[in-house]
Design a protein around this motif. Sequence first.
Motif, mmCIF file in Angstrom:
data_model
loop_
_atom_site.group_PDB
_atom_site.id
_atom_site.type_symbol
_atom_site.label_atom_id
_atom_site.label_comp_id
_atom_site.label_asym_id
_atom_site.label_seq_id
_atom_site.Cartn_x
_atom_site.Cartn_y
_atom_site.Cartn_z
ATOM 1 N N ASP A 135 0.813 -1.225 0.000
ATOM 2 C CA ASP A 135 0.000 0.000 0.000
ATOM 3 C C ASP A 135 0.845 1.273 0.000
ATOM 4 O OD1 ASP A 135 1.012 0.174 2.560
ATOM 5 O OD2 ASP A 135 -0.910 -0.012 3.586
ATOM 6 N N GLY A 136 2.147 1.132 -0.230
ATOM 7 C CA GLY A 136 3.055 2.268 -0.193
ATOM 8 C C GLY A 136 3.769 2.403 1.130
ATOM 9 N N LYS A 137 3.252 1.730 2.154
ATOM 10 C CA LYS A 137 3.851 1.738 3.490
ATOM 11 C C LYS A 137 4.173 0.317 3.957
ATOM 12 C CE LYS A 137 4.824 3.823 7.468
ATOM 13 N NZ LYS A 137 5.772 4.936 7.592
ATOM 14 N N THR A 138 3.235 -0.576 3.706
ATOM 15 C CA THR A 138 3.321 -1.927 4.253
ATOM 16 C C THR A 138 3.116 -2.982 3.163
ATOM 17 O OG1 THR A 138 2.473 -1.193 6.402
ATOM 18 C CG2 THR A 138 2.291 -3.542 5.898
ATOM 19 N N VAL A 139 3.969 -3.999 3.196
ATOM 20 C CA VAL A 139 3.778 -5.196 2.371
ATOM 21 C C VAL A 139 3.032 -6.221 3.212
ATOM 22 C CG1 VAL A 139 4.935 -7.142 1.268
ATOM 23 C CG2 VAL A 139 5.817 -4.824 0.940
ATOM 24 N N THR A 140 1.938 -6.740 2.685
ATOM 25 C CA THR A 140 1.165 -7.769 3.385
ATOM 26 C C THR A 140 1.138 -9.033 2.527
ATOM 27 O OG1 THR A 140 -0.232 -6.040 4.363
ATOM 28 C CG2 THR A 140 -1.042 -8.301 4.487
ATOM 29 N N ILE A 141 1.529 -10.148 3.106
ATOM 30 C CA ILE A 141 1.670 -11.416 2.379
ATOM 31 C C ILE A 141 0.855 -12.498 3.083
ATOM 32 C CG2 ILE A 141 3.298 -13.197 1.623
ATOM 33 C CD1 ILE A 141 5.513 -11.056 1.727
ATOM 34 N N THR A 142 0.123 -13.282 2.300
ATOM 35 C CA THR A 142 -0.519 -14.481 2.853
ATOM 36 C C THR A 142 0.231 -15.710 2.338
ATOM 37 O OG1 THR A 142 -2.107 -14.836 1.056
ATOM 38 C CG2 THR A 142 -2.752 -13.321 2.816
ATOM 39 N N TYR A 143 0.304 -16.736 3.179
ATOM 40 C CA TYR A 143 1.018 -17.946 2.771
ATOM 41 C C TYR A 143 0.380 -19.189 3.387
ATOM 42 C CZ TYR A 143 3.364 -17.271 7.311
ATOM 43 O OH TYR A 143 3.646 -17.078 8.650
ATOM 44 N N THR A 144 0.725 -20.335 2.793
ATOM 45 C CA THR A 144 0.203 -21.627 3.231
ATOM 46 C C THR A 144 1.356 -22.589 3.470
ATOM 47 O OG1 THR A 144 -1.769 -21.307 1.865
ATOM 48 C CG2 THR A 144 -1.332 -23.533 2.632
ATOM 49 N N ILE A 145 1.291 -23.360 4.538
ATOM 50 C CA ILE A 145 2.284 -24.391 4.834
ATOM 51 C C ILE A 145 1.569 -25.728 4.924
ATOM 52 C CG2 ILE A 145 3.907 -25.284 6.555
ATOM 53 C CD1 ILE A 145 4.467 -22.384 7.373
ATOM 54 N N GLU A 146 2.051 -26.704 4.149
ATOM 55 C CA GLU A 146 1.539 -28.069 4.222
ATOM 56 C C GLU A 146 2.711 -28.992 4.516
ATOM 57 O OE1 GLU A 146 -1.636 -29.019 1.233
ATOM 58 O OE2 GLU A 146 -0.869 -27.189 0.328
ATOM 59 N N SER A 147 2.561 -29.836 5.516
ATOM 60 C CA SER A 147 3.661 -30.689 5.956
ATOM 61 C C SER A 147 3.265 -32.156 5.893
ATOM 62 C CB SER A 147 4.052 -30.311 7.392
ATOM 63 O OG SER A 147 5.020 -31.195 7.897
#
Length: 379
Positions: A135-147
């Motif tokens: 957003d110009g200030k903050t990077v927001t990331i979603t992620y998934t972990i499968e084990s």
Amino acid sequence: MKDIYELLNDIDIDETEFKEIEVSELEKAKVKRTLKKSISKKKKMKRWQKNVLAASIIFGLSTATIGLSFTASAKSIPLIGDIFSYFSNENSGLSDDIKNNGKGLYSDYKAYSNEIGLTEESNGLTFTINDAIYDGKTVTITYTIESEEDLGDGSFFIPSPNIKEMKAQGGSDGISKVADKKYVGLLTVSNLEDLKVDKVNIDWDINSISITDTDKEIKGNWDFAFSLKATESNEKVINKSVNQHGVKVSVEKLSISPMSFVVDYHQEVSDSVKNKWDEAYVELSIRDDLGNVYAGQGNGGSGIDSYNLNFSKTFQKIDPNATKLIATPHVTLRNFTSENHGEATITEDGEEKVSSFPTKPSSAPKELVLDDIVIDLKK
């Protein structure tokens, strides 16, 4: 976010007393857990306190060229359609402030985010980056972990990504177990400098993931590189302040994007307050003239000491019919104690040392609410 050194800022020590040694990520996670346990004996650290401590983190970033890395295919099927909304409505390690009557801070993020779809599989663990937005200030990331094996309830330590355009970073993260051996996470990285760049390059090289509850470390190679352009935003200079009880709070700037808005604010503390308290912290709550209360997440801050600090906080999308925002400063004054302030070191023998540095007589924190700061959205 997940670095032990986030917990060790604002501490004056004699560096000659200690000899530096190399420690593994697992050892760092172990110390972090020990320190957290120590802190939680009396009172669990608030999210804002973590953000304060994250304020002075300066990451040394590589200047190497970062290229797009889409060679790995997105083989993993997302377990949840909209991870942003999931973290808006679930208590999943992030601040409770992000929730708001079923529609929280990240509810509108999915529509404006970039689908990344990068997957890396190593040592029986598949890591997928699902979505990201800047957003110009903050990077927001979603992620998934499968084990391939059960990793507990999601108490992980994962190294932070490098963003070379951000020399000073703050942020937050949350991970939640959503099914057997399956987890989802949401990570934010904010630029603590008042400097907006139109594009950021994210280099997230993960060499190990630590399970902090069991001290287990899973080594592997999950390396990602991608770029994000900033979403469009409208910036308004506010420069309004309130000065009460020896604490001055100034709302300096408002940046409005299609899915959220960011408030930049500053706190100053008088000498009389400094003489009595070790630390002052200001949190903002915001509502509008229609009665809407906005969910928000602190992005961290920076300053010359624990009294004079610059902060920013991201709030959910503004109601298009609102004409005014009302910001209310909530001030907490506290003194350091052995339970809420200290230092952790690892000796050459691997022994963990946790020391505290109280400077004033112990007393209960003092909470203050200052007068509202009204922001006219039509000007």
